[in-house]
Design an enzyme around this catalytic site. Structure first.
Site, PDB file in Angstrom:
ATOM      1  N   GLU A 159      35.816  48.569  23.371  1.00 29.92           N
ATOM      2  CA  GLU A 159      36.411  48.761  24.648  1.00 29.92           C
ATOM      3  C   GLU A 159      37.466  47.582  25.112  1.00 29.92           C
ATOM      4  O   GLU A 159      38.319  47.597  25.300  1.00 29.92           O
ATOM      5  CB  GLU A 159      35.376  48.446  25.782  1.00 29.92           C
ATOM      6  CG  GLU A 159      34.351  49.454  25.841  1.00 29.92           C
ATOM      7  CD  GLU A 159      33.321  49.650  24.898  1.00 29.92           C
ATOM      8  OE1 GLU A 159      32.556  50.440  25.083  1.00 29.92           O
ATOM      9  OE2 GLU A 159      33.362  48.996  23.736  1.00 29.92           O
TER      10      GLU A 159
ATOM     11  N   ALA B 227      29.870  50.224  33.794  1.00 34.26           N
ATOM     12  CA  ALA B 227      30.300  48.892  34.163  1.00 34.26           C
ATOM     13  C   ALA B 227      29.471  47.821  33.257  1.00 34.26           C
ATOM     14  O   ALA B 227      29.707  46.655  33.199  1.00 34.26           O
ATOM     15  CB  ALA B 227      29.849  48.741  35.422  1.00 34.26           C
TER      16      ALA B 227
ATOM     17  N   HIS C 177      22.440  50.462  31.353  1.00 30.19           N
ATOM     18  CA  HIS C 177      23.319  51.423  31.577  1.00 30.19           C
ATOM     19  C   HIS C 177      23.442  52.030  33.333  1.00 30.19           C
ATOM     20  O   HIS C 177      23.509  52.917  33.932  1.00 30.19           O
ATOM     21  CB  HIS C 177      22.975  52.810  31.145  1.00 30.19           C
ATOM     22  CG  HIS C 177      23.261  52.914  29.697  1.00 30.19           C
ATOM     23  ND1 HIS C 177      22.363  52.128  28.686  1.00 30.19           N
ATOM     24  CD2 HIS C 177      24.128  53.247  28.945  1.00 30.19           C
ATOM     25  CE1 HIS C 177      22.956  52.221  27.433  1.00 30.19           C
ATOM     26  NE2 HIS C 177      24.177  53.026  27.553  1.00 30.19           N
TER      27      HIS C 177
END
Length: 348
Positions: free
Chosen positions: A74, A98, A143
């Protein structure tokens, strides 16, 4: 009681029914057709179409150079997007959950959010960071968070959170065209995916052509006179269900969908609470140091005398989201907790 319309800039005359996921894809497709500088990158966004169908069919349409499957890094691909934005392109980078912000927060907060400020306003970063949020599906503590309060707390980024197909398309187009970095957060529960809990409002009428929903304007999605419920994302649907249930008991609740956290439409909140005199804030993010306190302070900073009863906050408690389904539902701000909070403020 009425459902209010939200002003937009529209082209085209017809409409068609879409899920929230398909409305997002349509917005991206229209902008990629209009502007060759728009491209999408992230994990599993190519042939797979995104694990929440956020890019379904886009690579087939636009090719691998504009819809880019990235390695699981990421920090690397968000950094790539920031560099492309600085050089004049309009990237959309997908952070799959997120919850993964921790592995790339330096790129997001110290670069994406600050470059414009640190350049004295000379360098723009016109990019969109999309990310999935929310619980209710036994995805576990890593998650299932929302974390929009964390993003909103960090200056330099706009933050938008659609709750329905119409807003999903209009806010995505607004975000792509914005010259500022925009964090676009979509709740799994509003996407209309067949393998998730059915949400009847996750499919709706969407205009055929491109249109924009202004960033920073809330929507009054249900008018009422007895209490104001301020919320966003999936909690809008729970709040509407609660309001409809309470209407049979003679309680008339107004529901505000914030749609954007940054900028926050304080005027709409103040106008509603000045009418109802009561405030319930519903937030699937953590309660402490977050959105619910900021919305409450919007009233107390201006005129606390407009409140007839203390503010009620319905949020996730300050604990990781449990995996067990029963425990997860116990901590989420669902319809039963919202109804109880509205009762408290009305009966106080």
């Amino acid at each position: 009681m009425t459902i209010t319309e939200t002003p937009t800039q529209e082209t085209g005359h017809g409409s068609h029914r879409l899920t929230t996921a398909k409305a997002m894809v349509e917005a991206i497709e229209l902008e990629m057709e209009r502007d060759p500088s728009v491209f999408y990158l992230g994990e599993d966004v190519g042939p797979y179409g995104g694990i929440f169908s956020s890019t379904a069919g886009l690579q087939e349409r636009f090719g691998k150079d504009r819809v880019i499957d990235t390695p699981i890094s990421e920090s690397a691909f968000i950094g790539l997007a920031i560099g492309a934005a600085v050089e004049g392109m309009r990237p959309i980078a997908e952070l799959m959950f997120a919850d993964f912000m921790g592995v790339c927060l330096d790129q997001i907060y110290n670069h994406m959010a600050k470059i414009h400020f640190e350049s004295g306003g000379h360098v723009k970063v016109p990019m969109v960071l999309t990310t999935a949020v929310g619980g209710g599906y036994s995805d576990g503590a890593q998650h299932s968070q929302c974390l929009w309060g964390t993003f909103a707390h960090l200056p330099g980024m706009k933050v938008v959170v659609p709750s329905n197909p119409y807003d999903a398309k209009g806010l995505m187009i607004s975000a792509i065209r914005d010259d500022n970095p925009v964090v676009y957060m979509f709740h799994k529960g509003v996407m209309g995916l067949p393998w998730m809990v059915k949400n009847p409002r996750s499919t709706g009428d969407v205009p055929d052509g491109p249109y924009t929903v202004p960033i920073g304007e809330a929507a009054v999605v249900r008018e009422g006179s007895d209490a104001t419920v301020v919320t966003l994302s999936l909690s809008v649907h729970h709040a509407l269900d609660a309001a409809e249930s309470l209407a049979g008991q003679g309680i008339d609740a107004e529901v505000i969908d914030l749609r954007s956290l940054v900028p926050l439409d304080r005027e709409t909140i103040l106008r509603s609470v000045s009418k109802t005199g009561r405030l319930v804030v519903v937030d699937e993010d953590y309660q402490s140091f977050g959105l619910s306190g900021e919305v409450s302070a919007t009233i107390t900073d201006v005129d606390p005398s407009m409140l007839r009863s203390p503010v009620a906050r319905v949020c996730n408690p300050d604990t990781p989201v449990p995996y067990a389904h029963a425990l997860e539902y116990a901590v989420l701000p669902r319809q039963d907790r919202i109804e109880a909070a509205i009762h408290r403020v009305v009966r106080a």
